[in-house]
Design a protein around this motif. Sequence first.
Motif, PDB file in Angstrom:
ATOM      1  N   LEU A 191      26.192  38.415  46.146  1.00 58.49           N
ATOM      2  CA  LEU A 191      27.146  38.179  47.231  1.00 58.49           C
ATOM      3  C   LEU A 191      28.530  37.861  46.681  1.00 58.49           C
ATOM      4  N   ALA A 192      28.572  37.115  45.572  1.00 56.20           N
ATOM      5  CA  ALA A 192      29.861  36.823  44.930  1.00 56.20           C
ATOM      6  C   ALA A 192      30.506  38.115  44.435  1.00 56.20           C
ATOM      7  N   PHE A 193      29.684  39.040  43.917  1.00 54.42           N
ATOM      8  CA  PHE A 193      30.206  40.346  43.502  1.00 54.42           C
ATOM      9  C   PHE A 193      30.845  41.071  44.683  1.00 54.42           C
ATOM     10  N   LEU A 194      30.178  40.994  45.836  1.00 51.69           N
ATOM     11  CA  LEU A 194      30.707  41.681  47.019  1.00 51.69           C
ATOM     12  C   LEU A 194      32.030  41.065  47.471  1.00 51.69           C
ATOM     13  N   VAL A 195      32.150  39.743  47.356  1.00 51.37           N
ATOM     14  CA  VAL A 195      33.431  39.094  47.668  1.00 51.37           C
ATOM     15  C   VAL A 195      34.507  39.588  46.700  1.00 51.37           C
ATOM     16  N   LEU A 196      34.144  39.680  45.411  1.00 52.73           N
ATOM     17  CA  LEU A 196      35.080  40.180  44.399  1.00 52.73           C
ATOM     18  C   LEU A 196      35.499  41.613  44.706  1.00 52.73           C
ATOM     19  N   ILE A 197      34.526  42.454  45.042  1.00 53.16           N
ATOM     20  CA  ILE A 197      34.823  43.850  45.360  1.00 53.16           C
ATOM     21  C   ILE A 197      35.689  43.947  46.614  1.00 53.16           C
ATOM     22  N   GLY A 198      35.412  43.069  47.590  1.00 52.71           N
ATOM     23  CA  GLY A 198      36.245  43.029  48.790  1.00 52.71           C
ATOM     24  C   GLY A 198      37.688  42.716  48.440  1.00 52.71           C
ATOM     25  N   GLY A 199      37.881  41.755  47.526  1.00 58.73           N
ATOM     26  CA  GLY A 199      39.238  41.430  47.086  1.00 58.73           C
ATOM     27  C   GLY A 199      39.912  42.601  46.392  1.00 58.73           C
ATOM     28  N   VAL A 200      39.152  43.322  45.570  1.00 60.43           N
ATOM     29  CA  VAL A 200      39.701  44.499  44.874  1.00 60.43           C
ATOM     30  C   VAL A 200      40.115  45.569  45.886  1.00 60.43           C
ATOM     31  N   LEU A 201      39.278  45.781  46.919  1.00 60.34           N
ATOM     32  CA  LEU A 201      39.600  46.786  47.938  1.00 60.34           C
ATOM     33  C   LEU A 201      40.872  46.416  48.697  1.00 60.34           C
ATOM     34  N   VAL A 202      41.016  45.132  49.034  1.00 57.73           N
ATOM     35  CA  VAL A 202      42.229  44.693  49.738  1.00 57.73           C
ATOM     36  C   VAL A 202      43.453  44.909  48.855  1.00 57.73           C
ATOM     37  N   LEU A 203      43.349  44.576  47.564  1.00 63.18           N
ATOM     38  CA  LEU A 203      44.470  44.785  46.644  1.00 63.18           C
ATOM     39  C   LEU A 203      44.814  46.265  46.523  1.00 63.18           C
ATOM     40  N   GLU A 204      43.775  47.112  46.429  1.00 58.50           N
ATOM     41  CA  GLU A 204      44.012  48.561  46.364  1.00 58.50           C
ATOM     42  C   GLU A 204      44.694  49.040  47.644  1.00 58.50           C
ATOM     43  N   GLY A 205      44.343  48.409  48.762  1.00 57.35           N
ATOM     44  CA  GLY A 205      44.931  48.800  50.035  1.00 57.35           C
ATOM     45  C   GLY A 205      46.408  48.483  50.142  1.00 57.35           C
ATOM     46  N   VAL A 206      46.875  47.513  49.331  1.00 55.10           N
ATOM     47  CA  VAL A 206      48.313  47.188  49.328  1.00 55.10           C
ATOM     48  C   VAL A 206      48.968  47.705  48.045  1.00 55.10           C
ATOM     49  N   ASP A 207      48.348  48.732  47.466  1.00 57.30           N
ATOM     50  CA  ASP A 207      48.897  49.440  46.293  1.00 57.30           C
ATOM     51  C   ASP A 207      49.001  48.574  45.041  1.00 57.30           C
ATOM     52  N   VAL A 215      36.535  44.798  36.252  1.00 57.28           N
ATOM     53  CA  VAL A 215      35.637  44.283  37.292  1.00 57.28           C
ATOM     54  C   VAL A 215      34.180  44.459  36.875  1.00 57.28           C
ATOM     55  N   TYR A 216      33.828  45.671  36.433  1.00 54.97           N
ATOM     56  CA  TYR A 216      32.440  45.932  36.072  1.00 54.97           C
ATOM     57  C   TYR A 216      32.037  45.212  34.786  1.00 54.97           C
ATOM     58  N   THR A 217      32.990  44.990  33.878  1.00 53.09           N
ATOM     59  CA  THR A 217      32.686  44.207  32.676  1.00 53.09           C
ATOM     60  C   THR A 217      32.355  42.769  33.057  1.00 53.09           C
ATOM     61  N   ALA A 218      33.156  42.190  33.948  1.00 51.03           N
ATOM     62  CA  ALA A 218      32.899  40.821  34.411  1.00 51.03           C
ATOM     63  C   ALA A 218      31.550  40.735  35.127  1.00 51.03           C
ATOM     64  N   MET A 219      31.247  41.738  35.947  1.00 52.33           N
ATOM     65  CA  MET A 219      29.971  41.754  36.652  1.00 52.33           C
ATOM     66  C   MET A 219      28.809  41.863  35.669  1.00 52.33           C
ATOM     67  N   GLY A 220      28.951  42.748  34.683  1.00 52.37           N
ATOM     68  CA  GLY A 220      27.895  42.923  33.691  1.00 52.37           C
ATOM     69  C   GLY A 220      27.652  41.654  32.888  1.00 52.37           C
ATOM     70  N   PHE A 221      28.738  40.965  32.482  1.00 48.80           N
ATOM     71  CA  PHE A 221      28.613  39.720  31.732  1.00 48.80           C
ATOM     72  C   PHE A 221      27.920  38.652  32.579  1.00 48.80           C
ATOM     73  N   SER A 222      28.308  38.558  33.859  1.00 45.90           N
ATOM     74  CA  SER A 222      27.698  37.572  34.756  1.00 45.90           C
ATOM     75  C   SER A 222      26.208  37.825  34.935  1.00 45.90           C
ATOM     76  N   VAL A 223      25.840  39.105  35.078  1.00 49.28           N
ATOM     77  CA  VAL A 223      24.421  39.453  35.219  1.00 49.28           C
ATOM     78  C   VAL A 223      23.653  39.078  33.957  1.00 49.28           C
ATOM     79  N   ALA A 224      24.231  39.351  32.778  1.00 50.39           N
ATOM     80  CA  ALA A 224      23.566  39.018  31.514  1.00 50.39           C
ATOM     81  C   ALA A 224      23.327  37.514  31.409  1.00 50.39           C
TER      82      ALA A 224
END
Length: 245
Positions: A191-207, A215-224
Amino acid sequence: MNLLDPELIVAFLTLAALEIVLGIDNIIFLSIMAAKLPLHQQARARTIGLAGAMGTRIALLVSLSWIAKLTADLFSIAGMGFSGRDLILSLGGLFLFWKAGGEILLMLRGESHEVGDRGGDRGVTFAGIVVQIMVLDIVFSLDSVITAVGMTDNLPVMIAAIVTAVIVMMFFAGPLSRFVDANPTIKMLALAFLVLIGGVLVLEGVDVHVDKAYVYTAMGFSVAVEFLNLRMRRKMAELSASALR
């Protein structure tokens, strides 16, 4: 078109692998949402969700001219232009904030599983879950298709890569969903990943471009780290059980 052309094979394999990576967030979301349904409906919801994602991606690919129009500014605020793509990504990111953030709050209150009479979460319907999955499918599909178009202009290769990626995701969606639901800390992390991805999408939406590799490196490290925690807790439980004998 020569199907054994090395360039086509490399493009297909690269794009299929990228589509699977980009689909991880999609799998996490639909797994968590499908887990709210009674057990006998969960697999069907996951399959419909992923089939819908595949259909959306293919529909977007065969309407490339429409995708091109999505990148054109519709209006501007304080000198910042907003295109159709920007609006879709921003709204999708806010939707993820709302759903994932709400789930985190429910888990913290101990209210994440109010079981109904037929199993599944109280007040949750099959149609409602599928609609929510479809809404996010559009957002994830848009990002995925724009990435695919940027890698190759061969439509059959793009479609084949997307179909292959979705089939792979269908194979892993069930085990992933069961694993996430059986481990509350993993579910909280997802769920925290989804919040992070939501933030990335909002940032992409404002260019504001965010490199997905970070993002995926941080997610992979957290999973490990979380897997190490799971192993440590299992080992401590085994030692405690041995001590009690």
